[in-house]
Design a protein around this motif. Structure first.
Motif, PDB file in Angstrom:
ATOM      1  N   VAL A  54       0.855  -1.195   0.000  1.00  0.00           N
ATOM      2  CA  VAL A  54       0.000   0.000   0.000  1.00  0.00           C
ATOM      3  C   VAL A  54       0.894   1.250   0.000  1.00  0.00           C
ATOM      4  N   PRO A  55       0.445   2.306  -0.663  1.00  0.00           N
ATOM      5  CA  PRO A  55       1.264   3.519  -0.784  1.00  0.00           C
ATOM      6  C   PRO A  55       1.163   4.412   0.458  1.00  0.00           C
ATOM      7  N   THR A  56       1.448   3.857   1.591  1.00  0.00           N
ATOM      8  CA  THR A  56       1.469   4.659   2.819  1.00  0.00           C
ATOM      9  C   THR A  56       2.901   4.709   3.343  1.00  0.00           C
ATOM     10  N   GLN A  57       3.294   5.867   3.821  1.00  0.00           N
ATOM     11  CA  GLN A  57       4.691   6.075   4.230  1.00  0.00           C
ATOM     12  C   GLN A  57       4.865   6.012   5.746  1.00  0.00           C
ATOM     13  N   ALA A  58       3.980   5.297   6.431  1.00  0.00           N
ATOM     14  CA  ALA A  58       4.045   5.267   7.893  1.00  0.00           C
ATOM     15  C   ALA A  58       5.405   4.759   8.379  1.00  0.00           C
ATOM     16  N   LEU A  59       5.836   3.622   7.836  1.00  0.00           N
ATOM     17  CA  LEU A  59       7.132   3.078   8.268  1.00  0.00           C
ATOM     18  C   LEU A  59       8.274   3.979   7.842  1.00  0.00           C
ATOM     19  N   MET A  60       8.192   4.499   6.623  1.00  0.00           N
ATOM     20  CA  MET A  60       9.255   5.373   6.144  1.00  0.00           C
ATOM     21  C   MET A  60       9.390   6.592   7.042  1.00  0.00           C
ATOM     22  N   LEU A  61       8.256   7.218   7.371  1.00  0.00           N
ATOM     23  CA  LEU A  61       8.302   8.419   8.197  1.00  0.00           C
ATOM     24  C   LEU A  61       8.789   8.108   9.606  1.00  0.00           C
ATOM     25  N   HIS A  62       8.354   6.981  10.154  1.00  0.00           N
ATOM     26  CA  HIS A  62       8.817   6.617  11.499  1.00  0.00           C
ATOM     27  C   HIS A  62      10.332   6.425  11.515  1.00  0.00           C
ATOM     28  N   GLU A  63      10.835   5.719  10.519  1.00  0.00           N
ATOM     29  CA  GLU A  63      12.280   5.484  10.493  1.00  0.00           C
ATOM     30  C   GLU A  63      13.041   6.784  10.260  1.00  0.00           C
ATOM     31  N   GLN A  64      12.491   7.672   9.453  1.00  0.00           N
ATOM     32  CA  GLN A  64      13.158   8.955   9.233  1.00  0.00           C
ATOM     33  C   GLN A  64      13.185   9.792  10.509  1.00  0.00           C
ATOM     34  N   VAL A  65      12.064   9.826  11.229  1.00  0.00           N
ATOM     35  CA  VAL A  65      12.040  10.600  12.475  1.00  0.00           C
ATOM     36  C   VAL A  65      12.955   9.961  13.519  1.00  0.00           C
ATOM     37  N   SER A  66      12.975   8.634  13.556  1.00  0.00           N
ATOM     38  CA  SER A  66      13.894   7.959  14.479  1.00  0.00           C
ATOM     39  C   SER A  66      15.341   8.284  14.128  1.00  0.00           C
ATOM     40  N   THR A  67      15.629   8.280  12.826  1.00  0.00           N
ATOM     41  CA  THR A  67      16.977   8.662  12.387  1.00  0.00           C
ATOM     42  C   THR A  67      17.281  10.098  12.767  1.00  0.00           C
ATOM     43  N   TYR A  68      16.297  10.967  12.616  1.00  0.00           N
ATOM     44  CA  TYR A  68      16.475  12.377  12.970  1.00  0.00           C
ATOM     45  C   TYR A  68      16.815  12.526  14.449  1.00  0.00           C
ATOM     46  N   GLN A  69      16.042  11.832  15.297  1.00  0.00           N
ATOM     47  CA  GLN A  69      16.312  11.943  16.730  1.00  0.00           C
ATOM     48  C   GLN A  69      17.679  11.352  17.073  1.00  0.00           C
ATOM     49  N   THR A  70      18.043  10.266  16.424  1.00  0.00           N
ATOM     50  CA  THR A  70      19.368   9.679  16.669  1.00  0.00           C
ATOM     51  C   THR A  70      20.465  10.667  16.294  1.00  0.00           C
ATOM     52  N   ARG A  71      20.297  11.302  15.154  1.00  0.00           N
ATOM     53  CA  ARG A  71      21.305  12.270  14.717  1.00  0.00           C
ATOM     54  C   ARG A  71      21.353  13.484  15.643  1.00  0.00           C
ATOM     55  N   LEU A  72      20.197  13.857  16.187  1.00  0.00           N
ATOM     56  CA  LEU A  72      20.200  14.975  17.128  1.00  0.00           C
ATOM     57  C   LEU A  72      21.005  14.640  18.380  1.00  0.00           C
ATOM     58  N   ASN A  73      21.004  13.380  18.763  1.00  0.00           N
ATOM     59  CA  ASN A  73      21.682  12.986  19.996  1.00  0.00           C
ATOM     60  C   ASN A  73      23.049  12.350  19.764  1.00  0.00           C
ATOM     61  N   ASN A  74      23.466  12.271  18.495  1.00  0.00           N
ATOM     62  CA  ASN A  74      24.807  11.760  18.218  1.00  0.00           C
ATOM     63  C   ASN A  74      25.857  12.674  18.840  1.00  0.00           C
ATOM     64  N   GLY A  75      26.933  12.079  19.271  1.00  0.00           N
ATOM     65  CA  GLY A  75      28.035  12.876  19.793  1.00  0.00           C
ATOM     66  C   GLY A  75      28.845  13.490  18.666  1.00  0.00           C
ATOM     67  N   LEU A  76      29.978  14.063  19.053  1.00  0.00           N
ATOM     68  CA  LEU A  76      30.823  14.741  18.074  1.00  0.00           C
ATOM     69  C   LEU A  76      31.497  13.789  17.096  1.00  0.00           C
ATOM     70  N   ASP A  77      31.510  12.506  17.426  1.00  0.00           N
ATOM     71  CA  ASP A  77      32.203  11.567  16.554  1.00  0.00           C
ATOM     72  C   ASP A  77      31.301  10.992  15.467  1.00  0.00           C
ATOM     73  N   LYS A  78      30.019  11.413  15.420  1.00  0.00           N
ATOM     74  CA  LYS A  78      29.111  10.924  14.394  1.00  0.00           C
ATOM     75  C   LYS A  78      28.367  12.103  13.783  1.00  0.00           C
ATOM     76  N   PRO A  79      27.943  11.976  12.522  1.00  0.00           N
ATOM     77  CA  PRO A  79      27.199  13.076  11.898  1.00  0.00           C
ATOM     78  C   PRO A  79      25.925  13.367  12.660  1.00  0.00           C
ATOM     79  N   GLY A  80      25.612  14.626  12.791  1.00  0.00           N
ATOM     80  CA  GLY A  80      24.392  14.984  13.479  1.00  0.00           C
ATOM     81  C   GLY A  80      24.448  16.395  14.024  1.00  0.00           C
ATOM     82  N   LEU A  81      23.611  16.645  15.032  1.00  0.00           N
ATOM     83  CA  LEU A  81      23.450  17.993  15.571  1.00  0.00           C
ATOM     84  C   LEU A  81      24.747  18.537  16.149  1.00  0.00           C
ATOM     85  N   SER A  82      25.471  17.740  16.938  1.00  0.00           N
ATOM     86  CA  SER A  82      26.682  18.239  17.584  1.00  0.00           C
ATOM     87  C   SER A  82      27.703  18.701  16.549  1.00  0.00           C
ATOM     88  N   GLN A  83      27.906  17.891  15.525  1.00  0.00           N
ATOM     89  CA  GLN A  83      28.879  18.273  14.500  1.00  0.00           C
ATOM     90  C   GLN A  83      28.432  19.530  13.759  1.00  0.00           C
TER      91      GLN A  83
END
Length: 1000
Positions: A181-210
């Motif tokens: 089915v053409p619903t992006q529920a899983l895609m959006l959840h994984e993207q937001v989860s990735t976003y939050q992970t990147r926000l909390n990544n330290g300086l040694d990983k790509p994300g907010l700190s860097q």
């Protein structure tokens, strides 16, 4: 919380959809459990119809469940029977599976296949408790699918199709339909989860700190260098800059994750950048409220999502190089090797040579006598003794081989006779009798006095072509011509003369055969070598290395160590050791050069060790005062914000292009307190963003910097005179524009201490002039008074006395008035520069009191002026510094008592933030549903669902807000100057309102 209702609009009849699905060859997984039936044709027709309708029901149920789960995403399961069915690590996926099961089960209630008197129904087991719910969850699997993984594939297992004829069950079939089915529920959840992970990544990983670090660095370096250059900047890195960098970085992470960023966030960032720019223009970091008039007239400038870069070439970046030279270390080493006793010892060693006696002894005839004859046959020998007498009886010729590396200074020969008398004692019974015989041995003895120029000198062993030629020395004096008589006197004369030496060679009693002797040195040798060392010092002083500014500040590089290696590379050129020495004076010069280079190397090694110790202390200060470390600083130094294209190809799903949109509340995470009157998603009063910004090496003085460099920078309750003088100069400048009784009182107290320190230092200077020149005390006082006349205030004189300019001028005045030679003037200059005494250090209390009063007056004056300020007044205030820029801050690298090649400061920033609502939506793009969108929204609310169809919703979990914590460090390195770099508002740690709790 968003509620999604079943959408029954535009329904196509199940029969028609069934035919279409069958034509499309969609996958089924049937399992048959049959009993004989009278009409297989009717059963099959009914089953086919029911199977097609089941496929449609599954598609419809899954399509409905996806948007519902996205609108109310479960991030953290509830501690309820229903919530515990969800796994912590897959809470959203599990909630989606449960919703799909329940929606499909509901749709299956309306599935019906019929052929004549045969009917078919479809059913999934009902859910009545948590155990049923767990079984239901396991019947459904979901995964991303389709082009670009923008759609969702779902399988519902073991749907039971029951065949009845006239109400009696005649057959059953189990099917497990799979739909995409053409619903992006899983895609959006994984993207937001990735976003939050990147926000909390330290300086040694790509994300907010860097990204935040990459934005803060150019801001900090531009402002740090502007402050260093005299701009009225009190806070190099203020929390408003942290907020700006954080929000810009958040938008950058959004673009890298979703391909788009919140348009409202971009607009808010533009406005915030303009506001921050106006605050910076009006007054560094006073934090004073801006007048409405100023804001109205402000020109807002758009800001891009790329990190801001300083436009001025005067503001280097951490990656830019800086040149560090040996500089004053050359003087420090010079003083140690040119002390009269030290230099005399070096020169004496160069004029000291090894001398030795080489001898050759040959017997010409004769020898020891035979045993004396016995008195008779019955006598027994009971004792036998021989006595000798050696005497030189004349000169002789002969030669002695000279050892390799030695040369002959003098030779002589003697003929030596040795008289032997041998007495024997015989015994016969009780009677004893002596008999005697005599003989003579004749020897020829050759003696050579040899020498070599080894000695104790650090100068390499080389031959001296004109060693014993007095006229060949470049200076008046004997060169090494007097070594020969001194060697003869030491080795021969002190032994008794040539005859005695020869006699001792024969009788074996010559004990001293080696010695060192020192030739007389020319009277002008000392000054000649001193001048040569002055030229060498200039060459060594100009030895430099290039290092990265940022790496210096993070202690990743050790400039003294690199300088030591560079001096070692140049050592052969600097020492200029010839293959052979033209004279003893040249050897003395080389010895002095090598001694000096050794001293430079030792001093640089000491500084390198001290820097390594300081590195450990800085790390300790970071750990004690912040959550940072030098290791994290180094990571931040190399952090780069990965560029994100402003537009990139839109992903295409099975139903067409998938357009993503980010919608946040609040779009700009401000440090201010907000409530629901501004944004409905807020709950009461909240702080969307909180920040803690710690400047490690700032005023008040004698704090962190003292812990790093010890007594060299600040000591106990005392501060360096330069620190106190800078605070005094700031007070004087402020009082020129503003009268303030408190500041005047603090200034007067500090001025007394600075003046007393000046007098103490001035007395030490004229005493040094008196001791090291021919001037008497009165003349010495007059010289110092004249030299210090350009600095007529206590602050100016103190700064001149501490930065060396006063001492340099005293040496020049003394040289002119006393007609000093170049050597005498230089020697006096070095003596004056080495003057220091604890009595020249004012108190910490007076210095801090004056600095605090300066800041207070500056802030009060600014607040008052801004009350009625317009654009013109704001411009005037921007140019008015009120003396605060003169207040020093930062960590000297290294302390000024050695070589001060830079000043560094460190800011450690921690931010915590929370979106009241973070939503991302994606369009389906289907031609039949052009406006359809799936929206994934997290707002912190509880997620409920009626799982057992009893009319009461059970709590599944919570749609946790998107939150983050990010840390970063910034180091700024500026050239050495008393004002340094750092926050000068008296607040070492700036914490925003609400710290440390962001959000609700």
């Amino acid at each position: 919380m968003v509620t999604v209702k079943d959408d029954t609009r535009g329904r196509v009849p199940f029969a028609l959809l069934g035919v279409l699905l069958l034509v499309s060859s969609l996958t089924l997984a049937p399992t048959f459990v049959t009993e004989p039936a009278p009409s297989e044709t009717a059963v099959e027709r009914a089953l086919d119809q029911a199977t097609a309708e089941t496929q449609v029901a599954v598609r419809d149920g899954v399509s409905t469940a996806g948007p519902q789960a996205a609108a109310n995403p479960v991030v953290t399961p509830a501690d309820t029977p229903t919530g515990r069915v969800l796994n912590n690590s897959t809470a959203f996926r599990d909630s989606l599976r449960i919703r799909a099961y329940l929606r499909v089960a509901d749709r299956l209630e309306r599935v019906s296949g019929r052929s004549g008197d045969v009917t078919v129904t479809a059913k999934l087991p009902a859910v009545t408790n948590a155990s049923d719910l767990r079984a239901a969850k396991h019947r459904v699997s979901v995964e991303r699918a389709g082009p670009n993984k923008t759609a969702m594939r779902a399988t519902v297992e073991n749907i039971v199709l029951t065949v009845r004829r006239n109400g009696e069950v005649v057959s059953t079939r189990r099917v497990s339909p799979t739909v995409v089915v053409p619903t992006q529920a899983l895609m959006l959840h994984e993207q937001v989860s990735t976003y939050q992970t990147r926000l909390n990544n330290g300086l040694d990983k790509p994300g907010l700190s860097q990204r935040m670090t990459a934005r803060l660095y150019p801001m900090a370096w531009a402002r740090g260098y502007a402050q260093y250059g005299g701009a009225g900047i009190e806070n190099v890195v203020a929390n408003r800059h942290v907020s700006l960098a954080t929000n810009g970085a958040l938008l950058g992470v959004q673009r890298s994750t979703f391909g788009r960023s919140d348009p409202a966030g971009r607009r808010a960032l533009t406005e915030a950048t303009a506001m921050t720019g106006i605050e910076d223009v009006i007054r560094g970091s006073q934090g004073t409220a801006l007048s409405t008039e100023v804001l109205k007239q402000a020109e807002y400038r758009p800001v891009s999502e790329t990190p801001p870069r300083p436009k001025s070439t005067a503001s280097p970046s951490p990656a830019d190089s800086m040149t560090v030279g040996v500089n004053e270390t050359a003087d420090t080493a010079f003083r140690s090797v040119t002390e009269p006793s030290a230099l005399n010892e070096t020169l004496e060693d160069a004029y000291t040579v090894e001398v030795a006696l080489e001898v050759d002894k040959r017997r010409l005839g004769g020898g020891p006598p035979e045993t004396p004859p016995s008195p008779g046959t019955e006598w027994t020998l009971v004792a036998d003794r021989t006595t000798t007498d050696t005497e030189s009886v004349g000169t002789a010729s002969g030669s002695v081989a000279t050892p390799d590396g030695w040369h002959t200074l003098e030779t002589f020969g003697r003929t030596v006779e040795r008289q032997y008398t041998r007495t024997a004692v015989w015994q016969n019974g009780s009677v004893r009798q002596r008999t005697t015989t005599s003989s003579t041995a004749r020897y020829r003895v050759a003696v050579a006095v040899v020498g070599r120029h080894h000695g104790r000198s650090p100068a390499p062993n080389r031959s001296i072509r004109t060693a014993h030629d007095a006229s060949a020395s470049p200076l008046t004096g004997s060169n090494l011509a007097d070594v020969e008589p001194k060697a003869m006197d030491t080795l021969v004369g002190h032994t008794g003369g040539r005859d005695e030496v020869a006699e001792r060679v024969v009788d074996g009693s010559l004990s001293r055969t080696a010695a060192t002797v020192t030739a007389d040195r020319p009277p002008e040798l000392h000054d000649w070598v001193y001048q040569d060392l002055m030229d060498l010092r200039a060459s060594v002083r100009n030895t430099t290395v290039t290092v990265e500014r940022g790496r210096v500040g993070t202690f990743e590089t050790n400039p003294p160590q690199e300088l030591r290696a560079r001096v070692a590379q140049r050592r052969d050129t600097l020492a200029a050791v010839p293959g052979t020495y033209d004279s003893a004076a040249q050897k003395a010069r080389v010895a002095a050069r090598l001694t000096y280079l050794n001293a430079v190397s030792a001093e640089l090694d000491r500084q390198a060790t001290a820097r390594d110790s300081n590195r450990k202390r800085v790390d300790a200060q970071l750990s004690e005062r912040t959550d940072g470390s030098l290791r994290a600083l180094r990571k931040g130094l190399t952090a780069r914000e990965t560029p994100v294209p402003r537009s990139r190809p839109m992903p295409v799903g099975p139903a067409g292009p998938v357009r993503t949109r980010v919608d946040t509340q609040t779009p700009y995470l401000t440090l201010a307190e907000l409530d629901e009157s501004r944004y409905r998603a807020l709950e009461g009063s909240e702080h969307p963003l909180v920040a803690r910004n710690a400047n490690v090496f700032t005023v008040p003085y004698g704090d962190a910097a003292d812990a790093v460099v010890g007594g060299a920078f600040e000591s106990g309750d005392r501060v360096r005179l330069a620190t106190a003088a800078s605070a005094l100069a700031a007070a004087n400048e402020t009082l020129e524009d503003e009268s303030n009784a408190t500041l005047a009182s603090e200034r007067d107290a500090l001025q007394q201490e600075v003046a007393a320190a000046n007098r103490e230092l001035t007395t030490t200077l004229w005493l040094a002039v008196s001791q090291h020149t021919a001037a008497d005390q009165d003349e010495s006082k007059a010289i110092v008074t004249e030299a210090l006349s350009p600095w007529d205030t206590s602050a100016a004189r103190a700064l001149a006395l501490t930065n060396g300019s006063a001492q340099e001028r005293v040496a020049r005045v003394a040289g002119a008035r006393l007609n000093l030679t170049r050597v005498e003037r230089d020697r006096l200059r070095l003596r004056l520069l080495s003057v220091d005494t604890p009595a020249t250090r004012p108190t910490l209390g007076s210095t801090n009191g004056t600095a605090s009063a300066v800041r207070s007056v500056a802030k009060d004056e600014l607040s008052s002026a801004l009350a009625n300020a317009g654009e013109q007044k704001a411009q005037q205030l921007a140019k008015k510094r009120l003396g605060t820029d003169r207040l020093p801050a930062g960590l000297p690298l290294a302390p000024p008592v050695t070589t001060w090649y830079a000043t560094a400061n460190i800011w450690w920033v921690t931010v915590e933030g929370e979106y009241a609502r973070f939503a991302v939506s994606a369009s389906h793009g289907s031609p039949s549903e052009p406006g359809a969108r799936t929206t994934y929204a997290r707002d912190g609310h509880n997620v409920t669902l009626d799982v057992d169809d009893d009319g009461a919703a059970e709590r599944l979990g919570t749609a946790d807000r998107v939150s983050f914590r990010a840390d970063t460090g910034v180091v700024v390195v500026v050239p050495p100057k008393p004002r340094g770099v750092g926050d000068k508002d008296g607040t070492a740690v700036e914490e925003s309102s609400g710290w440390p709790d962001a959000g609700s």
